[in-house]
Scaffold this motif. Structure first.
Motif, mmCIF file in Angstrom:
data_model
loop_
_atom_site.group_PDB
_atom_site.id
_atom_site.type_symbol
_atom_site.label_atom_id
_atom_site.label_comp_id
_atom_site.label_asym_id
_atom_site.label_seq_id
_atom_site.Cartn_x
_atom_site.Cartn_y
_atom_site.Cartn_z
ATOM 1 N N GLU A 287 10.765 12.853 7.511
ATOM 2 C CA GLU A 287 9.526 12.398 6.765
ATOM 3 C C GLU A 287 9.288 11.073 7.114
ATOM 4 N N ARG A 288 7.810 10.824 7.113
ATOM 5 C CA ARG A 288 7.571 9.322 6.880
ATOM 6 C C ARG A 288 7.796 8.935 5.748
ATOM 7 N N PRO A 289 8.276 7.398 5.470
ATOM 8 C CA PRO A 289 8.454 6.922 3.864
ATOM 9 C C PRO A 289 7.164 6.703 3.335
ATOM 10 N N ARG A 290 7.343 6.836 1.752
ATOM 11 C CA ARG A 290 6.045 6.734 1.135
ATOM 12 C C ARG A 290 5.970 5.024 1.029
ATOM 13 N N LEU A 291 4.946 4.642 0.580
ATOM 14 C CA LEU A 291 4.642 3.372 0.380
ATOM 15 C C LEU A 291 5.358 2.911 -0.704
ATOM 16 N N ASP A 292 5.699 3.540 -1.876
ATOM 17 C CA ASP A 292 6.603 3.198 -2.965
ATOM 18 C C ASP A 292 7.887 2.870 -2.572
ATOM 19 N N VAL B 268 11.194 -6.717 -0.151
ATOM 20 C CA VAL B 268 9.881 -6.688 0.297
ATOM 21 C C VAL B 268 8.944 -7.178 -0.765
ATOM 22 N N LEU B 269 9.291 -6.678 -1.872
ATOM 23 C CA LEU B 269 8.659 -7.156 -3.113
ATOM 24 C C LEU B 269 9.585 -8.287 -4.003
ATOM 25 N N GLU B 270 9.339 -9.509 -4.354
ATOM 26 C CA GLU B 270 10.219 -10.243 -4.836
ATOM 27 C C GLU B 270 9.454 -10.928 -6.335
ATOM 28 N N GLN B 271 10.293 -10.609 -7.222
ATOM 29 C CA GLN B 271 9.861 -11.240 -8.521
ATOM 30 C C GLN B 271 10.186 -12.601 -8.911
ATOM 31 N N ARG B 272 9.088 -13.493 -8.889
ATOM 32 C CA ARG B 272 9.507 -15.030 -9.156
ATOM 33 C C ARG B 272 9.564 -15.293 -10.817
#
Length: 290
Positions: free
Chosen positions: A97-102, A110-114
Protein backbone atom coordinates in the motif's frame (compact mmCIF):
# COMPACT_ATOMS: atom_id res chain seq x y z
CA UNK A 1 42.72 6.68 40.32
CA UNK A 2 39.36 5.11 39.49
CA UNK A 3 36.15 6.91 40.28
CA UNK A 4 32.83 8.26 39.05
CA UNK A 5 31.02 11.49 39.80
CA UNK A 6 27.96 13.26 38.47
CA UNK A 7 26.52 16.74 38.98
CA UNK A 8 23.45 18.28 37.37
CA UNK A 9 21.75 21.64 37.28
CA UNK A 10 19.26 23.81 35.49
CA UNK A 11 18.82 27.38 34.31
CA UNK A 12 15.73 28.97 32.79
CA UNK A 13 15.27 27.27 29.44
CA UNK A 14 17.61 24.28 29.90
CA UNK A 15 18.85 21.62 32.27
CA UNK A 16 22.12 19.68 32.08
CA UNK A 17 24.27 16.94 33.63
CA UNK A 18 28.06 16.59 33.95
CA UNK A 19 29.60 13.13 34.33
CA UNK A 20 33.22 12.31 35.20
CA UNK A 21 34.81 8.89 34.87
CA UNK A 22 38.39 8.18 35.89
CA UNK A 23 40.55 5.08 35.36
CA UNK A 24 44.24 4.42 35.91
CA UNK A 25 46.79 6.10 33.66
CA UNK A 26 50.50 6.96 33.78
CA UNK A 27 49.83 10.63 33.02
CA UNK A 28 46.79 12.88 32.68
CA UNK A 29 44.64 12.09 29.64
CA UNK A 30 41.42 14.14 29.35
CA UNK A 31 38.64 13.25 26.89
CA UNK A 32 35.56 15.45 26.56
CA UNK A 33 32.19 14.64 25.02
CA UNK A 34 30.17 17.79 24.45
CA UNK A 35 26.87 18.35 22.64
CA UNK A 36 26.84 20.51 19.50
CA UNK A 37 27.15 24.19 20.20
CA UNK A 38 29.38 23.90 23.27
CA UNK A 39 32.79 23.68 21.60
CA UNK A 40 33.73 27.12 22.94
CA UNK A 41 33.41 25.76 26.47
CA UNK A 42 35.86 22.88 25.94
CA UNK A 43 39.06 24.84 26.62
CA UNK A 44 37.75 26.15 29.94
CA UNK A 45 36.53 22.68 30.96
CA UNK A 46 39.93 21.16 30.18
CA UNK A 47 41.69 23.88 32.15
CA UNK A 48 39.42 23.25 35.12
CA UNK A 49 40.01 19.49 35.02
CA UNK A 50 43.79 19.83 34.59
CA UNK A 51 43.98 22.27 37.52
CA UNK A 52 42.50 19.79 40.00
CA UNK A 53 43.55 16.41 38.56
CA UNK A 54 47.14 15.41 37.84
CA UNK A 55 46.96 11.75 36.82
CA UNK A 56 44.56 9.28 35.27
CA UNK A 57 42.49 8.78 32.14
CA UNK A 58 39.55 11.18 32.56
CA UNK A 59 36.36 11.14 30.50
CA UNK A 60 34.04 14.15 30.84
CA UNK A 61 30.54 13.95 29.37
CA UNK A 62 28.11 16.86 29.15
CA UNK A 63 24.45 16.45 28.25
CA UNK A 64 22.16 19.44 27.79
CA UNK A 65 18.41 19.43 27.19
CA UNK A 66 16.72 22.67 26.29
CA UNK A 67 13.06 23.32 26.96
CA UNK A 68 10.92 22.74 23.88
CA UNK A 69 8.44 25.48 24.76
CA UNK A 70 8.73 28.23 22.18
CA UNK A 71 10.48 26.00 19.67
CA UNK A 72 9.37 25.38 16.10
CA UNK A 73 8.78 22.42 13.81
CA UNK A 74 10.76 22.61 10.57
CA UNK A 75 9.96 20.65 7.40
CA UNK A 76 13.15 19.40 5.80
CA UNK A 77 12.10 19.69 2.16
CA UNK A 78 15.26 18.05 0.83
CA UNK A 79 14.71 14.97 2.99
CA UNK A 80 11.04 14.89 1.97
CA UNK A 81 11.95 15.08 -1.71
CA UNK A 82 14.37 12.17 -1.29
CA UNK A 83 11.65 10.05 0.32
CA UNK A 84 9.11 10.89 -2.41
CA UNK A 85 11.64 10.06 -5.15
CA UNK A 86 12.25 6.69 -3.50
CA UNK A 87 8.49 6.03 -3.35
CA UNK A 88 8.06 6.84 -7.04
CA UNK A 89 10.99 4.59 -7.93
CA UNK A 90 9.47 1.69 -5.98
CA UNK A 91 5.95 2.19 -7.36
CA UNK A 92 4.93 -0.95 -9.26
CA UNK A 93 8.02 -2.85 -8.08
CA UNK A 94 6.79 -3.62 -4.56
CA UNK A 95 3.31 -4.95 -3.84
CA UNK A 96 2.42 -2.73 -0.90
CA UNK A 97 0.00 0.00 0.00
CA UNK A 98 1.04 3.54 -0.63
CA UNK A 99 2.27 5.19 2.59
CA UNK A 100 0.09 7.73 4.29
CA UNK A 101 1.20 11.31 4.75
CA UNK A 102 1.50 10.95 8.54
CA UNK A 103 3.78 7.95 8.01
CA UNK A 104 6.04 9.92 5.67
CA UNK A 105 6.23 12.87 8.04
CA UNK A 106 7.10 10.50 10.91
CA UNK A 107 10.27 9.39 9.12
CA UNK A 108 13.39 10.62 10.86
CA UNK A 109 14.73 13.82 9.39
CA UNK A 110 11.62 14.84 7.50
CA UNK A 111 10.20 16.89 10.35
CA UNK A 112 12.72 18.46 12.71
CA UNK A 113 11.93 20.13 15.98
CA UNK A 114 14.19 23.07 16.68
CA UNK A 115 14.70 24.21 20.24
CA UNK A 116 14.07 27.79 21.11
CA UNK A 117 17.43 29.59 21.35
CA UNK A 118 18.37 31.13 24.66
CA UNK A 119 19.02 34.81 25.01
CA UNK A 120 22.74 35.76 25.02
CA UNK A 121 22.73 36.45 28.76
CA UNK A 122 20.95 33.12 29.37
CA UNK A 123 23.65 31.30 27.36
CA UNK A 124 26.31 32.90 29.57
CA UNK A 125 24.35 31.84 32.67
CA UNK A 126 24.15 28.27 31.33
CA UNK A 127 27.91 28.15 30.66
CA UNK A 128 28.69 29.43 34.16
CA UNK A 129 26.32 26.88 35.70
CA UNK A 130 27.98 24.05 33.73
CA UNK A 131 31.44 25.11 34.94
CA UNK A 132 30.21 25.22 38.54
CA UNK A 133 28.62 21.77 38.21
CA UNK A 134 31.88 20.48 36.72
CA UNK A 135 33.78 21.82 39.75
CA UNK A 136 31.30 20.06 42.04
CA UNK A 137 31.74 16.81 40.11
CA UNK A 138 35.52 17.15 40.39
CA UNK A 139 35.20 17.53 44.18
CA UNK A 140 33.10 14.36 44.35
CA UNK A 141 35.55 12.49 42.12
CA UNK A 142 38.51 13.57 44.24
CA UNK A 143 36.71 12.39 47.38
CA UNK A 144 36.16 8.96 45.80
CA UNK A 145 39.77 8.80 44.67
CA UNK A 146 41.05 9.82 48.12
CA UNK A 147 39.01 7.02 49.69
CA UNK A 148 40.48 4.52 47.26
CA UNK A 149 43.97 5.98 47.80
CA UNK A 150 43.66 5.50 51.57
CA UNK A 151 43.04 1.80 51.07
CA UNK A 152 45.91 1.44 48.59
CA UNK A 153 48.29 3.40 50.85
CA UNK A 154 48.04 0.68 53.51
CA UNK A 155 48.97 -1.94 50.92
CA UNK A 156 51.87 0.16 49.65
CA UNK A 157 53.20 0.60 53.17
CA UNK A 158 53.12 -3.18 53.64
CA UNK A 159 55.21 -3.60 50.48
CA UNK A 160 57.70 -0.94 51.64
CA UNK A 161 58.06 -2.66 55.03
CA UNK A 162 58.59 -5.97 53.26
CA UNK A 163 61.38 -4.38 51.20
CA UNK A 164 62.89 -2.90 54.39
CA UNK A 165 62.90 -6.34 56.06
CA UNK A 166 64.67 -7.90 53.06
CA UNK A 167 67.27 -5.10 53.04
CA UNK A 168 67.90 -5.76 56.75
CA UNK A 169 68.40 -9.45 56.00
CA UNK A 170 70.92 -8.66 53.27
CA UNK A 171 72.65 -6.17 55.60
CA UNK A 172 73.31 -8.79 58.27
CA UNK A 173 73.90 -11.79 56.04
CA UNK A 174 77.21 -13.47 56.98
CA UNK A 175 78.08 -14.22 53.36
CA UNK A 176 79.10 -10.58 52.94
CA UNK A 177 82.05 -10.83 55.36
CA UNK A 178 85.63 -11.34 54.20
CA UNK A 179 86.06 -14.24 56.66
CA UNK A 180 83.09 -16.03 55.11
CA UNK A 181 84.53 -15.50 51.63
CA UNK A 182 87.93 -16.85 52.76
CA UNK A 183 86.26 -19.93 54.24
CA UNK A 184 84.49 -20.62 50.94
CA UNK A 185 87.80 -20.25 49.12
CA UNK A 186 89.34 -22.92 51.35
CA UNK A 187 86.39 -25.23 50.68
CA UNK A 188 86.72 -24.72 46.94
CA UNK A 189 90.47 -25.39 47.09
CA UNK A 190 89.82 -28.56 49.06
CA UNK A 191 87.33 -29.75 46.45
CA UNK A 192 89.97 -29.17 43.78
CA UNK A 193 92.51 -31.13 45.79
CA UNK A 194 94.66 -28.09 46.49
CA UNK A 195 96.39 -27.52 49.82
CA UNK A 196 95.30 -24.12 51.16
CA UNK A 197 98.33 -24.05 53.50
CA UNK A 198 100.67 -24.41 50.53
CA UNK A 199 99.14 -21.35 48.89
CA UNK A 200 99.61 -19.31 52.01
CA UNK A 201 97.29 -17.33 54.25
CA UNK A 202 98.48 -14.02 52.84
CA UNK A 203 97.50 -15.03 49.32
CA UNK A 204 94.18 -16.35 50.55
CA UNK A 205 93.54 -13.08 52.40
CA UNK A 206 94.36 -11.08 49.27
CA UNK A 207 92.01 -13.17 47.12
CA UNK A 208 89.27 -12.97 49.76
CA UNK A 209 89.65 -9.19 49.91
CA UNK A 210 89.47 -8.92 46.12
CA UNK A 211 86.31 -11.05 45.97
CA UNK A 212 84.76 -9.14 48.87
CA UNK A 213 85.42 -5.85 47.06
CA UNK A 214 83.78 -7.11 43.87
CA UNK A 215 80.79 -8.47 45.81
CA UNK A 216 80.41 -5.47 48.10
CA UNK A 217 76.79 -4.26 48.13
CA UNK A 218 77.24 -1.59 50.80
CA UNK A 219 76.43 1.22 48.37
CA UNK A 220 73.30 -0.53 47.06
CA UNK A 221 72.04 -1.20 50.59
CA UNK A 222 72.58 2.42 51.58
CA UNK A 223 70.62 3.65 48.56
CA UNK A 224 67.82 1.19 49.24
CA UNK A 225 67.62 2.42 52.83
CA UNK A 226 67.38 6.01 51.61
CA UNK A 227 64.66 5.07 49.08
CA UNK A 228 62.68 3.30 51.81
CA UNK A 229 62.78 6.45 53.97
CA UNK A 230 61.63 8.53 50.98
CA UNK A 231 58.75 6.14 50.24
CA UNK A 232 57.57 6.23 53.85
CA UNK A 233 57.72 10.02 53.87
CA UNK A 234 55.70 10.27 50.63
CA UNK A 235 53.01 7.90 51.91
CA UNK A 236 52.69 9.91 55.11
CA UNK A 237 52.58 13.28 53.34
CA UNK A 238 49.51 12.54 51.23
CA UNK A 239 48.63 14.42 48.07
CA UNK A 240 49.51 13.36 44.51
CA UNK A 241 52.58 11.15 45.00
CA UNK A 242 52.03 8.47 42.35
CA UNK A 243 54.69 9.67 39.92
CA UNK A 244 57.29 10.09 42.66
CA UNK A 245 56.57 6.61 43.99
CA UNK A 246 56.75 5.24 40.45
CA UNK A 247 60.23 6.75 40.10
CA UNK A 248 61.28 5.29 43.48
CA UNK A 249 60.05 1.86 42.38
CA UNK A 250 62.35 2.07 39.36
CA UNK A 251 65.26 2.98 41.64
CA UNK A 252 64.39 0.11 43.99
CA UNK A 253 64.46 -2.29 41.06
CA UNK A 254 67.81 -0.97 39.80
CA UNK A 255 69.47 -1.59 43.19
CA UNK A 256 67.90 -5.06 43.51
CA UNK A 257 69.27 -6.00 40.07
CA UNK A 258 72.76 -4.87 41.12
CA UNK A 259 72.58 -6.89 44.34
CA UNK A 260 71.68 -10.01 42.34
CA UNK A 261 74.53 -9.43 39.89
CA UNK A 262 77.08 -8.85 42.67
CA UNK A 263 75.88 -11.68 44.91
CA UNK A 264 78.57 -14.17 45.95
CA UNK A 265 76.20 -16.56 47.72
CA UNK A 266 72.97 -18.38 46.91
CA UNK A 267 71.30 -16.94 50.00
CA UNK A 268 72.02 -13.36 48.95
CA UNK A 269 70.76 -14.06 45.44
CA UNK A 270 67.52 -15.40 46.95
CA UNK A 271 67.14 -12.20 48.98
CA UNK A 272 67.70 -10.15 45.83
CA UNK A 273 65.03 -12.11 43.96
CA UNK A 274 62.59 -11.66 46.85
CA UNK A 275 63.36 -7.95 46.72
CA UNK A 276 62.53 -7.83 43.03
CA UNK A 277 59.22 -9.63 43.63
CA UNK A 278 58.22 -7.20 46.41
CA UNK A 279 59.26 -4.22 44.27
CA UNK A 280 57.17 -5.48 41.33
CA UNK A 281 54.14 -5.72 43.62
CA UNK A 282 54.83 -2.18 44.86
CA UNK A 283 55.12 -0.88 41.32
CA UNK A 284 51.83 -2.49 40.25
CA UNK A 285 49.98 -0.79 43.11
CA UNK A 286 51.66 2.57 42.46
CA UNK A 287 49.96 2.63 39.02
CA UNK A 288 46.62 2.90 40.85
CA UNK A 289 47.27 6.18 42.67
CA UNK A 290 47.45 9.78 41.57
Amino acid sequence: MTGYARASGAVPGAHFACELRSVNGRGLDIRTRLPPGFDALEAELRRLLATHLSRGSITFTLTVERDTNGGEVFLNRQALATVLDALRDLAGKVDAERPRLDGILALRGVLEQREAPLAPDAEATLSAAILQATADAIDSLQAARREEGGRIAATLLMRVEEIAALVARAETHPARSRHSIAARLRQQLALLGEDAAAIGEDRLAQEALLLATKADIREELDRLTAHIASARSLLESGGPVGRKLDFLAQEFNREANTICSKSNAVELTAIGLDLKAAIDQLREQVQNIE
